[in-house]
Design a protein around this motif. Structure first.
Motif, PDB file in Angstrom:
ATOM      1  N   SER A 165      40.210  43.381 -38.766  1.00  0.00           N
ATOM      2  CA  SER A 165      40.355  44.678 -38.112  1.00  0.00           C
ATOM      3  C   SER A 165      39.875  44.665 -36.668  1.00  0.00           C
ATOM      4  O   SER A 165      40.280  45.522 -35.877  1.00  0.00           O
ATOM      5  CB  SER A 165      39.596  45.755 -38.892  1.00  0.00           C
ATOM      6  N   SER A 166      39.021  43.703 -36.307  1.00  0.00           N
ATOM      7  CA  SER A 166      38.547  43.649 -34.929  1.00  0.00           C
ATOM      8  C   SER A 166      37.978  42.277 -34.606  1.00  0.00           C
ATOM      9  O   SER A 166      37.583  41.514 -35.500  1.00  0.00           O
ATOM     10  CB  SER A 166      37.478  44.717 -34.658  1.00  0.00           C
ATOM     11  N   GLU A 209      50.465  42.790 -30.497  1.00  0.00           N
ATOM     12  CA  GLU A 209      49.716  43.739 -29.688  1.00  0.00           C
ATOM     13  C   GLU A 209      48.577  44.371 -30.491  1.00  0.00           C
ATOM     14  O   GLU A 209      48.751  44.759 -31.640  1.00  0.00           O
ATOM     15  CB  GLU A 209      50.646  44.852 -29.186  1.00  0.00           C
ATOM     16  N   ARG A 253      45.709  47.383 -31.267  1.00  0.00           N
ATOM     17  CA  ARG A 253      45.619  48.840 -31.097  1.00  0.00           C
ATOM     18  C   ARG A 253      44.914  49.178 -29.791  1.00  0.00           C
ATOM     19  O   ARG A 253      45.285  50.116 -29.092  1.00  0.00           O
ATOM     20  CB  ARG A 253      44.830  49.462 -32.256  1.00  0.00           C
ATOM     21  N   SER A 254      43.883  48.399 -29.482  1.00  0.00           N
ATOM     22  CA  SER A 254      43.112  48.657 -28.263  1.00  0.00           C
ATOM     23  C   SER A 254      42.419  47.376 -27.833  1.00  0.00           C
ATOM     24  O   SER A 254      41.895  46.638 -28.666  1.00  0.00           O
ATOM     25  CB  SER A 254      42.070  49.759 -28.498  1.00  0.00           C
ATOM     26  N   GLY A 268      40.201  55.335 -33.188  1.00  0.00           N
ATOM     27  CA  GLY A 268      41.529  55.898 -33.005  1.00  0.00           C
ATOM     28  C   GLY A 268      42.255  56.229 -34.285  1.00  0.00           C
ATOM     29  O   GLY A 268      43.384  56.734 -34.266  1.00  0.00           O
ATOM     30  N   TYR A 269      41.633  55.964 -35.422  1.00  0.00           N
ATOM     31  CA  TYR A 269      42.197  56.330 -36.713  1.00  0.00           C
ATOM     32  C   TYR A 269      41.033  56.584 -37.669  1.00  0.00           C
ATOM     33  O   TYR A 269      39.919  56.108 -37.445  1.00  0.00           O
ATOM     34  CB  TYR A 269      43.132  55.243 -37.259  1.00  0.00           C
TER      35      TYR A 269
END
Length: 280
Positions: free
Chosen positions: A92-93, A114, A116-117, A166-167
């Motif tokens: 997830s990150s 891409e 998410r951020s 963001g979610y």
């Protein structure tokens, strides 16, 4: 042993001392991995890969829902990227020291697509002085949350997560997220200010190892922002954490979040490093 793809291996319980020694080379930067290892990470699931050179552990990469590189040069990043390419759906990150994170992402983005951020500018800040000894204003309402306050803390935690990432942290049942929030409260790692039966300020000790406590999940209720609450509340958190848990308190923050940077400056934090995060 040469630094080739063959030099990487899964680390286990027998590597505990070497892993902790490598983390201790930069305890503020590496507190997340050190804390996970102390909590038993080396005994479960092969979460930590290591690179050795001449039988010395020189670099590591924590690989679970979060990917965190430790002491990685270009050769080590090449090795870990080759292993990570097939792990995209589990991650997830990626976060940690900015040069290592961005170097790893440069090797992965063609394969993972891409994000998410992408947040390349996250000052890592530390406080090493007790607020009370420096005359900094402390909000006396700051305290550790109680386990019977999970229903108060949960909405604040979820709101902070949603704003930051963001979610939302869960869809449908909140069981798993509630368990996470509850575990932090039971450990005494969640701090709150409660007004009129609701949380208006919250912060968590997310990781703790090697004399360092890293704060995460800092949140002020939207209608309480801009009123000077954050800095005195953070002073209250830092005072208690230093007295009870660790002499050094750290956090990292998005470089564009100027109100937070001002609040942390007023709370005695100073930049000591640079983090980056890739949210997937």
């Amino acid at each position: 042993m040469l630094r080739t793809f063959g030099a990487t291996r899964t680390l286990g319980a027998g590597d505990f001392e070497r892993v902790m020694q490598l983390c201790a080379q930069d305890p503020m930067t590496n507190v997340f991995v050190a804390a996970r290892v102390q909590e038993g990470g080396l005994g479960f699931g092969g979460s930590l890969l290591g690179v050795e050179e001449d039988h010395l552990l020189t670099s590591m990469c924590w690989i679970s829902a979060n990917v965190v590189p430790v002491s990685c040069d270009d050769e080590a990043l090449d090795v870990f990227a080759s292993r990570l390419r097939r792990h995209r759906r589990r991650v997830s990150s990626i976060f940690g020291e900015s040069e290592q994170v961005l170097g790893l992402w440069e090797r992965l983005y063609r394969h993972w697509g891409e994000p998410r951020s992408l947040r390349p500018d996250q000052p890592m800040m530390a406080c090493t002085t007790l607020p009370a000894t420096q005359g900094r204003l402390i909000d006396p309402r700051v305290r550790q949350a109680r386990i019977d306050e999970v229903d108060l803390v949960l909405p604040a935690s979820a709101a902070m997560f949603t704003e930051e990432i963001g979610y939302p942290p869960y869809v449908g049942s909140d069981r798993d997220y509630r368990n996470l929030v509850s575990s932090l409260i039971r450990a005494g790692h969640t701090y709150v200010v409660i007004e009129d039966g609701r949380v208006v300020f919250k912060a968590d000790v997310g990781s703790m190892a090697g004399g360092v406590a890293q704060i995460q999940g800092v949140w002020v209720a939207p209608d309480a922002r801009g009123q000077g609450l954050a800095a005195p509340a953070m002073n209250g958190v830092v005072q208690h954490v230093m007295e009870v848990f660790a002499p050094v308190v750290t956090l990292y923050v998005n470089g564009y979040n100027e109100p937070a940077l001002r609040a942390y400056d007023r709370a005695g934090f100073a930049q000591v490093g640079q983090f980056a995060t890739v949210i997937l």
